[in-house]
Design a protein around this motif. Structure first.
Motif, short mmCIF file in Angstrom:
data_model
loop_
_atom_site.label_atom_id
_atom_site.label_comp_id
_atom_site.label_asym_id
_atom_site.label_seq_id
_atom_site.Cartn_x
_atom_site.Cartn_y
_atom_site.Cartn_z
N GLY A 1 98.24 20.36 71.04
CA GLY A 1 97.57 21.35 70.21
C GLY A 1 96.74 22.36 70.99
N GLU B 1 96.77 26.11 69.76
CA GLU B 1 96.03 26.30 68.50
C GLU B 1 94.53 26.19 68.75
OE1 GLU B 1 98.52 23.88 68.74
OE2 GLU B 1 100.08 25.14 67.88
N GLU B 2 94.13 25.26 69.61
CA GLU B 2 92.71 25.09 69.90
C GLU B 2 92.15 26.30 70.65
OE1 GLU B 2 90.67 22.49 68.77
OE2 GLU B 2 92.48 22.22 67.58
N ARG C 1 93.24 29.34 70.37
CA ARG C 1 93.11 30.40 69.35
C ARG C 1 91.86 30.17 68.49
NH1 ARG C 1 97.44 33.57 69.35
NH2 ARG C 1 99.36 32.74 70.23
N SER C 2 91.59 28.91 68.16
CA SER C 2 90.40 28.57 67.38
C SER C 2 89.13 28.94 68.14
CB SER C 2 90.40 27.08 67.06
OG SER C 2 89.17 26.70 66.48
#
Length: 113
Positions: free
Chosen positions: A10, A13-14, A16-17
């Motif tokens: 992940g 995604e992390e 981007r977070s």
């Protein structure tokens, strides 16, 4: 300038977070610009996709401790914990946790002269 990369399940995604979290912080917006740095893998390297790194370009008032506070607040909201590498002023630190000791180590490592 600061570069932030992540590895693990992940991680994209992390990352981007974290970018979204940083852009929503008024202190970050006031003292830095956040960019994506995308690189193609080296020939023969595992994986066929490009990878991304967050790059923060900061003004003279930016402090590692300010970033660390923002990072710590973000990290506490995450259920996954990809390995994070932060590079700043020729120094690099890898973080695999969100406890206070880990964050203090990050601040000491990146702030040391």
């Amino acid at each position: 300038m600061m570069r932030i990369s992540m590895v693990g399940r992940g991680a994209e995604e992390e990352l981007r977070s974290l970018r979204t979290w940083l852009l929503e912080d008024p202190k970050v917006r006031q003292h830095s610009k956040v960019f994506w740095e995308t690189s193609q893998p080296q020939p023969g390297a595992m994986g066929a996709d490009a990878f991304s790194v967050l790059q923060l370009v900061t003004d003279n008032f930016w402090q590692i401790s300010t970033f660390s506070i923002t990072y710590a607040a973000w990290r506490k909201t995450r259920t996954q914990a990809p390995r994070v590498t932060i590079e700043h002023n020729g120094k690099s630190v890898t973080i695999e946790g969100s406890d206070t000791e880990t964050l203090e180590r990050m601040i000491r490592s990146l702030s040391a002269e």
